[in-house]
Design a protein around this motif. Sequence first.
Motif, PDB file in Angstrom:
ATOM      1  N   THR A  70       0.825  -1.206   0.000  1.00 37.04           N
ATOM      2  CA  THR A  70       0.000   0.000   0.000  1.00 37.04           C
ATOM      3  C   THR A  70       0.859   1.256   0.000  1.00 37.04           C
ATOM      4  O   THR A  70       0.554   2.232  -0.697  1.00 37.04           O
ATOM      5  CB  THR A  70      -0.949  -0.006   1.216  1.00 37.04           C
ATOM      6  OG1 THR A  70      -1.764  -1.185   1.155  1.00 37.04           O
ATOM      7  CG2 THR A  70      -1.839   1.217   1.242  1.00 37.04           C
ATOM      8  N   ALA A  71       1.949   1.250   0.751  1.00 41.50           N
ATOM      9  CA  ALA A  71       2.851   2.403   0.795  1.00 41.50           C
ATOM     10  C   ALA A  71       3.482   2.655  -0.572  1.00 41.50           C
ATOM     11  O   ALA A  71       3.598   3.810  -1.014  1.00 41.50           O
ATOM     12  CB  ALA A  71       3.930   2.180   1.853  1.00 41.50           C
ATOM     13  N   ARG A  73       2.169   1.741  -3.448  1.00 45.09           N
ATOM     14  CA  ARG A  73       1.091   2.223  -4.319  1.00 45.09           C
ATOM     15  C   ARG A  73       0.870   3.721  -4.122  1.00 45.09           C
ATOM     16  O   ARG A  73       0.634   4.453  -5.078  1.00 45.09           O
ATOM     17  CB  ARG A  73      -0.213   1.475  -4.035  1.00 45.09           C
ATOM     18  CG  ARG A  73      -0.256   0.115  -4.636  1.00 45.09           C
ATOM     19  CD  ARG A  73      -1.649  -0.488  -4.520  1.00 45.09           C
ATOM     20  NE  ARG A  73      -1.659  -1.801  -5.095  1.00 45.09           N
ATOM     21  CZ  ARG A  73      -2.233  -2.853  -4.548  1.00 45.09           C
ATOM     22  NH1 ARG A  73      -2.860  -2.730  -3.396  1.00 45.09           N
ATOM     23  NH2 ARG A  73      -2.193  -4.027  -5.137  1.00 45.09           N
ATOM     24  N   LYS A  74       0.973   4.177  -2.881  1.00 48.94           N
ATOM     25  CA  LYS A  74       0.821   5.609  -2.605  1.00 48.94           C
ATOM     26  C   LYS A  74       1.928   6.401  -3.288  1.00 48.94           C
ATOM     27  O   LYS A  74       1.680   7.497  -3.808  1.00 48.94           O
ATOM     28  CB  LYS A  74       0.846   5.887  -1.107  1.00 48.94           C
ATOM     29  CG  LYS A  74       0.804   7.379  -0.827  1.00 48.94           C
ATOM     30  CD  LYS A  74       0.259   7.744   0.482  1.00 48.94           C
ATOM     31  CE  LYS A  74       0.217   9.224   0.769  1.00 48.94           C
ATOM     32  NZ  LYS A  74       0.533  10.171  -0.234  1.00 48.94           N
ATOM     33  N   VAL A  77       0.882   6.887  -6.824  1.00 48.18           N
ATOM     34  CA  VAL A  77      -0.145   7.932  -6.909  1.00 48.18           C
ATOM     35  C   VAL A  77       0.498   9.311  -6.797  1.00 48.18           C
ATOM     36  O   VAL A  77       0.177  10.226  -7.566  1.00 48.18           O
ATOM     37  CB  VAL A  77      -1.210   7.730  -5.808  1.00 48.18           C
ATOM     38  CG1 VAL A  77      -2.134   8.940  -5.703  1.00 48.18           C
ATOM     39  CG2 VAL A  77      -2.011   6.461  -6.080  1.00 48.18           C
ATOM     40  N   ASP A  78       1.431   9.464  -5.856  1.00 49.95           N
ATOM     41  CA  ASP A  78       2.112  10.748  -5.674  1.00 49.95           C
ATOM     42  C   ASP A  78       2.896  11.153  -6.921  1.00 49.95           C
ATOM     43  O   ASP A  78       2.886  12.323  -7.321  1.00 49.95           O
ATOM     44  CB  ASP A  78       3.048  10.699  -4.467  1.00 49.95           C
ATOM     45  CG  ASP A  78       2.314  10.576  -3.143  1.00 49.95           C
ATOM     46  OD1 ASP A  78       1.083  10.816  -3.103  1.00 49.95           O
ATOM     47  OD2 ASP A  78       2.969  10.225  -2.140  1.00 49.95           O
ATOM     48  N   GLN A  81       0.439  12.288  -9.553  1.00 54.76           N
ATOM     49  CA  GLN A  81      -0.081  13.618  -9.232  1.00 54.76           C
ATOM     50  C   GLN A  81       0.939  14.698  -9.575  1.00 54.76           C
ATOM     51  O   GLN A  81       0.584  15.750 -10.101  1.00 54.76           O
ATOM     52  CB  GLN A  81      -0.465  13.700  -7.753  1.00 54.76           C
ATOM     53  CG  GLN A  81      -1.714  12.938  -7.413  1.00 54.76           C
ATOM     54  CD  GLN A  81      -2.023  12.927  -5.938  1.00 54.76           C
ATOM     55  OE1 GLN A  81      -1.159  13.177  -5.098  1.00 54.76           O
ATOM     56  NE2 GLN A  81      -3.272  12.637  -5.588  1.00 54.76           N
TER      57      GLN A  81
END
Length: 98
Positions: A70-71, A73-74, A77-78, A81
């Motif tokens: 999950t980390a 994956r974040k 996403v960052d 962005q």
Amino acid sequence: MSGVKRKRNVLKVKQKLEILQKLDNGESASTDAEDVLNEGNTISHSAVLQSVETLLDYMGQRGFDYDDITAVRKICVDIRQEMNKQQKQRRITDFFKQ
């Protein structure tokens, strides 16, 4: 694309780990990464994203902990962005240049 050589500069493993640890602690590590990479070296967001996605695939194959995946994956996403933010900024700059 074969035969095309690109100069690729990447962070050393120790530098990557330090940045990832800062991110895990909720700290901003963007200036650290930028400082290292801006010492005459650059790497594109798409190259970073590809590397992180490769890491994510590896983690999934090796059965890493869900929280770790999950980390990562974040981080993807960052990066996306940031890419979108820079693309918008380029569009605004191009608009005002016309």
